[in-house]
Each structure stands twice: as structure tokens, then as C-alpha cells.
Design a protein around this motif. Structure first.
Motif, mmCIF file in Angstrom:
data_model
loop_
_atom_site.group_PDB
_atom_site.id
_atom_site.type_symbol
_atom_site.label_atom_id
_atom_site.label_comp_id
_atom_site.label_asym_id
_atom_site.label_seq_id
_atom_site.Cartn_x
_atom_site.Cartn_y
_atom_site.Cartn_z
ATOM 1 N N ASP A 1 0.887 -39.057 -44.032
ATOM 2 C CA ASP A 1 0.926 -37.653 -44.262
ATOM 3 C C ASP A 1 2.053 -36.883 -43.505
ATOM 4 O O ASP A 1 2.202 -35.856 -43.765
ATOM 5 C CB ASP A 1 -0.347 -36.999 -44.125
ATOM 6 N N ALA B 1 1.929 -35.847 -40.381
ATOM 7 C CA ALA B 1 1.389 -35.053 -39.203
ATOM 8 C C ALA B 1 1.777 -35.521 -37.859
ATOM 9 O O ALA B 1 1.947 -34.835 -37.031
ATOM 10 C CB ALA B 1 0.193 -34.784 -39.502
ATOM 11 N N GLY B 2 1.992 -36.760 -37.673
ATOM 12 C CA GLY B 2 2.325 -37.469 -36.514
ATOM 13 C C GLY B 2 3.623 -37.688 -36.096
ATOM 14 O O GLY B 2 4.720 -36.781 -36.554
ATOM 15 N N ARG C 1 7.618 -38.832 -35.281
ATOM 16 C CA ARG C 1 8.442 -39.450 -36.231
ATOM 17 C C ARG C 1 9.154 -40.749 -35.715
ATOM 18 O O ARG C 1 9.205 -40.873 -34.344
ATOM 19 C CB ARG C 1 9.437 -38.313 -36.614
ATOM 20 N N THR D 1 9.416 -25.571 -38.223
ATOM 21 C CA THR D 1 8.232 -26.985 -38.468
ATOM 22 C C THR D 1 8.922 -28.016 -37.211
ATOM 23 O O THR D 1 10.178 -28.388 -37.610
ATOM 24 C CB THR D 1 8.181 -27.339 -39.598
#
Length: 160
Positions: free
Chosen positions: A67, A69-70, A72, A157
């Protein structure tokens, strides 16, 4: 030690660098397009950001797992032959190049690490991926690992 109590010693009263999470792992590659194709086709990663950082002399891509969210995976290819990544590839070949941590304030983190006797590569932060501010701990002071400190761009972000 068997518990979570910090060890005492010469640095016991020194501020910690304020690491928030693992931001990304950097991998040096000779060809960015080929590396993106490999990681997306082989492991199902998704390329979420790509740019050229002229100051650093690097073409880079951030790939996400699941997803996204963690942490990279950052693929780094030389944009010019005199860049640090080109020199790394000449010396070591493709492979793991850095471990990066997210910090709230890269200058405060760098100051805390300097107070612990570690050398940083830059006197002042440089521009990193997506407008982030970065600095690096010298690998000789971090067990042979190039450690990157990443302060994401304000309001942006964090992409790595």
C-alpha cells in the motif's frame, strides 16, 4: 544489557538524533529504467516518484511495497560520470548504497550526531528527493553503512 535501559557512558547526557522511522534503502544501479523494470516486474513494487537531482548528479526513483505506507526502495543511477553514485558504482558495483532515516529536523539530528563524535558529509543540509533536506553520516563512523538523514519537505508527503 538485557533491558531497554540506555547504557551509560561518555555520551549519556547527549541528545539523541530523533530518528522517526526507516525512510528508505538506497540501491545504486547503472541504468534506472532497467532497474525500475526489474523491481516492478519481479517484486511487484510500484514507482511512486522519479526525478533528477542535478546538485547530487543522480537520477532517482522511489518504489513502494504494497500500500506504499512503509519505507521505500530508492534506486539511484548516475546522471553524470563525476557524481558520488558513479564513483560508488565504479568502486563497488551495483547494490546497497545507503540506509535512510526520517527525522523531524535534519540540522538538530546532525548536531546531535556530531555531539556524539560522528562526522557528517555536509556542513549544512542539501536538497534531497522531492524537496527534502538531507545529510549523511560518514560510513566510517557508522559501521561501514552510509546513513542518510531525511527531513521531508514541509507540507509534502514524505516519499523518501
Amino acid at each position: 544489557m538485557t533491558d531497554d535501559t540506555p547504557s551509560s557512558g561518555p555520551n549519556e547526557n547527549v541528545t539523541l538524533p530523533g530518528l522517526l522511522r526507516i525512510d528508505h534503502v538506497g540501491v545504486a544501479v547503472p541504468d534506472l529504467d532497467e532497474a525500475i523494470a526489474f523491481y516492478t516486474a519481479t517484486f511487484g513494487l510500484c514507482c511512486v516518484h522519479r526525478e533528477t537531482n542535478e546538485e547530487q548528479g543522480v537520477q532517482e526513483a522511489m518504489l513502494a511495497v504494497g500500500d506504499g505506507a512503509g519505507p521505500r526502495l530508492q534506486l539511484l543511477a548516475p546522471a553524470r560520470p563525476d557524481s558520488a553514485i558513479a564513483k560508488f558504482l565504479d568502486r563497488s558495483g551495483p547494490g546497497l548504497q545507503q540506509l535512510a532515516y526520517t527525522v523531524a529536523d535534519v540540522e538538530a539530528a546532525a548536531d546531535a550526531l556530531r555531539a556524539r563524535g560522528l562526522r557528517l558529509l555536509y556542513d549544512a543540509p542539501k536538497r534531497g528527493t522531492a524537496g527534502s533536506r538531507i545529510n549523511f553520516v560518514h560510513p566510517k563512523d557508522a559501521g561501514g553503512v552510509l546513513v542518510e538523514l531525511v527531513e521531508p519537505a514541509e507540507g509534502g508527503t514524505p516519499v523518501g
